[in-house]
Design a protein around this motif. Sequence first.
Motif, mmCIF file in Angstrom:
data_model
loop_
_atom_site.group_PDB
_atom_site.id
_atom_site.type_symbol
_atom_site.label_atom_id
_atom_site.label_comp_id
_atom_site.label_asym_id
_atom_site.label_seq_id
_atom_site.Cartn_x
_atom_site.Cartn_y
_atom_site.Cartn_z
ATOM 1 N N HIS A 75 1.528 -4.108 -6.263
ATOM 2 C CA HIS A 75 1.259 -2.889 -5.482
ATOM 3 C C HIS A 75 2.512 -2.032 -5.362
ATOM 4 N N LEU A 128 -11.936 5.574 -8.369
ATOM 5 C CA LEU A 128 -11.711 5.433 -9.807
ATOM 6 C C LEU A 128 -12.989 5.595 -10.623
ATOM 7 N N THR A 172 -3.966 8.230 -8.954
ATOM 8 C CA THR A 172 -4.585 7.130 -9.714
ATOM 9 C C THR A 172 -3.723 5.877 -9.663
ATOM 10 N N THR A 185 -3.800 4.367 -6.232
ATOM 11 C CA THR A 185 -5.093 3.727 -6.003
ATOM 12 C C THR A 185 -5.159 2.349 -6.653
ATOM 13 N N ILE A 186 -4.685 2.269 -7.897
ATOM 14 C CA ILE A 186 -4.652 0.970 -8.582
ATOM 15 C C ILE A 186 -3.753 0.002 -7.818
ATOM 16 N N PHE A 215 3.400 -0.374 -8.805
ATOM 17 C CA PHE A 215 2.529 0.753 -9.132
ATOM 18 C C PHE A 215 2.849 1.958 -8.253
#
Length: 228
Positions: A93, A182, A133, A136-137, A96
């Motif tokens: 986390h 997503l 994005t 979010t991932i 990213f």
Amino acid sequence: MKQLAKISGIAYLMIFLFGFYANFSVLESLIVSNNASITTSNFINNHSQFGKGILGFVVMLFFDAVLIWSIFGLTKPISKNLSYLASFFRLLHALFFGVALLKLLHIYQLTRYLSSSIKMEQLVTELLLDFDTLWTIGLLFFAIHLIVLGYLAIKSAYIPKTLSILLVLAAFGYLIDGAAKLIMSNYIDYKDVFEIIVVVPSVIGEFSFTAWLLIKGFKKRSFKIQNI
């Protein structure tokens, strides 16, 4: 263990404060949905404020890294393997989000001196989409971290079972919102609903865990984690 609880509680609190400031007070106030021109102009005209927001995100990321270490130390006596697993997903986390943050830094550099143009507006839009994005991932990995952490809390004889339930509920909020963002092309039409799904359980669950950590960390009595 008291020191680890204290450090974890303070780190969580800093993430709440700086994350709220950076995301809601700064970034969300500058972004106008479906209007790249006004959004780009806001970044140019409020460049100093935008920079402070990015700095807030950097501070948030730093304390997230601190939590990877401190939460592992707190939960290791319960299950070393599961603690490694929880730390691994929290690390994913953080990685990213760190990459996502580079997208905001790119926007910051673009809007430092130049005036708005169609080409810049398109690039800013693309960078914001990449940022959202990637974050979010990262939050999907964070959700898995919370599920493992919740399970560790269940296995512990010391951490209240209510906290484990709240952490898992928060995890499912992140999973539902992240998957919808997503997958759904019309996510924006239901954005308010999904924000409630993710914000309410995450604030209640993570803030309750923060409060518990601070209480245990600053309490005079000794603090030990026991297993079932």
